[in-house]
Scaffold this motif. Structure first.
Motif, mmCIF file in Angstrom:
data_model
loop_
_atom_site.group_PDB
_atom_site.id
_atom_site.type_symbol
_atom_site.label_atom_id
_atom_site.label_comp_id
_atom_site.label_asym_id
_atom_site.label_seq_id
_atom_site.Cartn_x
_atom_site.Cartn_y
_atom_site.Cartn_z
ATOM 1 N N SER A 71 0.967 -1.241 -0.090
ATOM 2 C CA SER A 71 -0.195 -0.100 0.113
ATOM 3 C C SER A 71 0.962 1.174 0.186
ATOM 4 C CB SER A 71 -0.872 0.055 1.120
ATOM 5 O OG SER A 71 -0.122 0.183 2.284
ATOM 6 N N GLU A 72 0.318 2.348 -0.347
ATOM 7 C CA GLU A 72 1.067 3.868 -0.377
ATOM 8 C C GLU A 72 0.796 4.355 0.947
ATOM 9 O OE1 GLU A 72 2.839 4.429 -2.945
ATOM 10 O OE2 GLU A 72 2.250 2.464 -3.739
ATOM 11 N N GLU A 73 0.001 3.821 1.760
ATOM 12 C CA GLU A 73 -0.085 4.314 3.186
ATOM 13 C C GLU A 73 -0.577 3.169 4.117
ATOM 14 O OE1 GLU A 73 -2.852 5.403 6.629
ATOM 15 O OE2 GLU A 73 -3.224 4.195 4.830
ATOM 16 N N TYR A 74 -0.042 3.243 5.388
ATOM 17 C CA TYR A 74 -0.455 2.304 6.387
ATOM 18 C C TYR A 74 -0.614 2.778 7.684
ATOM 19 C CZ TYR A 74 -0.493 -2.091 9.074
ATOM 20 O OH TYR A 74 -0.853 -2.970 9.954
ATOM 21 N N LEU A 77 0.688 6.180 8.191
ATOM 22 C CA LEU A 77 2.083 6.330 7.886
ATOM 23 C C LEU A 77 2.203 6.364 6.214
ATOM 24 C CD1 LEU A 77 3.566 3.704 10.222
ATOM 25 C CD2 LEU A 77 3.455 5.987 10.577
ATOM 26 N N THR A 78 3.337 7.109 5.842
ATOM 27 C CA THR A 78 3.606 7.055 4.618
ATOM 28 C C THR A 78 5.004 6.757 4.179
ATOM 29 O OG1 THR A 78 3.821 9.550 4.442
ATOM 30 C CG2 THR A 78 1.858 8.912 3.767
ATOM 31 N N PRO A 79 5.321 5.902 3.263
ATOM 32 C CA PRO A 79 6.719 5.456 2.825
ATOM 33 C C PRO A 79 7.474 6.550 2.139
ATOM 34 C CG PRO A 79 5.334 4.649 1.169
ATOM 35 C CD PRO A 79 4.391 5.323 2.223
ATOM 36 N N SER A 80 8.584 6.246 2.295
ATOM 37 C CA SER A 80 9.595 7.333 1.349
ATOM 38 C C SER A 80 9.439 7.349 0.007
ATOM 39 C CB SER A 80 11.168 6.977 1.616
ATOM 40 O OG SER A 80 11.311 6.735 3.145
ATOM 41 N N GLU A 81 9.609 8.215 -0.690
ATOM 42 C CA GLU A 81 9.726 8.351 -2.206
ATOM 43 C C GLU A 81 10.344 7.362 -2.816
ATOM 44 O OE1 GLU A 81 10.203 11.628 -5.829
ATOM 45 O OE2 GLU A 81 10.816 12.112 -3.774
ATOM 46 N N LYS A 84 7.149 1.779 -1.174
ATOM 47 C CA LYS A 84 5.458 1.308 -0.700
ATOM 48 C C LYS A 84 5.973 0.709 0.261
ATOM 49 C CE LYS A 84 5.237 -2.516 -3.933
ATOM 50 N NZ LYS A 84 4.619 -3.259 -5.158
ATOM 51 N N GLN A 163 9.369 -1.246 4.088
ATOM 52 C CA GLN A 163 9.308 -0.434 2.913
ATOM 53 C C GLN A 163 9.943 -1.082 1.939
ATOM 54 O OE1 GLN A 163 9.940 3.843 2.801
ATOM 55 N NE2 GLN A 163 10.073 4.018 5.162
ATOM 56 N N GLU A 166 8.880 0.524 -5.039
ATOM 57 C CA GLU A 166 7.328 0.497 -5.660
ATOM 58 C C GLU A 166 7.342 -0.617 -6.681
ATOM 59 O OE1 GLU A 166 6.073 5.115 -5.364
ATOM 60 O OE2 GLU A 166 7.426 4.548 -7.299
#
Length: 200
Positions: A71-74, A77-81, A84, A163, A166
């Protein structure tokens, strides 16, 4: 930490030597142990390979990986560029008669066995305590604790959150048996290797 990194590097070298990679993915031959209840045990080379939902039996506990999702969000939380999140449910059952000290870093994820840098430990926060020591804590309450004791005949279930790049789709969760050295100051001894393969 230095010993842990050395152990990880040795274990990853072992994984690369055992794996046969297909184009754009991961490939290992699965093996089943001789147990009547479909528990996977190591083969004569000390390697056990399973898939999502399989139970692998280590010297210390049974382990099962389920429900892998990216996912792109958990949990806010958001992952680094360029990355995912990969979240998997891990269930551990201590079938032995001794408590087992556990760390979330016992379980790393690998997404390319041909790349020495294509692995990660579970996500955690690092803070410096009042004594100047670094302290580690989970980023989400759903995660498996950073450190815990797996009691006699007890079960622990939680999320391993990583992480990953992508574009990655195929993964291996790896666990390696490490035994304390017999002599103080000696090197740890390494046992069997356990791999759970899946796509997410």
């Amino acid at each position: 930490m230095k010993k842990r990194l050395t152990a990880l590097l040795l274990a990853l070298m072992m994984l690369v030597s055992l794996a046969a990679c297909g184009e754009g993915g991961l490939s290992l031959d699965p093996n089943k142990g001789g147990s009547d209840d479909d528990v996977i045990t190591p083969d004569e080379d000390g390697v056990a390979v399973g898939y999502e939902g399989d139970t692998l039996r280590t010297e210390f506990f049974d382990m099962k990986v389920e429900n892998p999702q990216t996912s792109e969000e958990y949990d806010g939380l958001t992952p680094s560029e360029g990355y995912k999140f990969l979240a998997v449910d891990l269930t551990l059952y201590n079938y032995t008669n001794s408590s087992v000290p556990m760390y979330d870093t016992d379980f790393e994820v690998v997404w390319d066995v041909d790349d020495d840098d294509a692995w990660a430990w579970p996500e955690c926060d690092e803070t410096v305590g009042s004594d100047g020591e670094v302290e580690y804590s989970v980023k989400s309450e759903k995660q498996l604790p950073v450190e815990f004791s797996l009691g006699i005949h007890k079960t622990e279930t939680g999320v391993l959150l990583y992480q990953v790049p992508e574009d990655s789709t195929d993964f291996i969760i790896a666990f390696y048996e490490v035994f304390e050295p017999e002599k103080e100051g000696g090197d740890p001894e390494y046992g069997d290797a356990f791999y759970v393969m899946f796509s997410a």
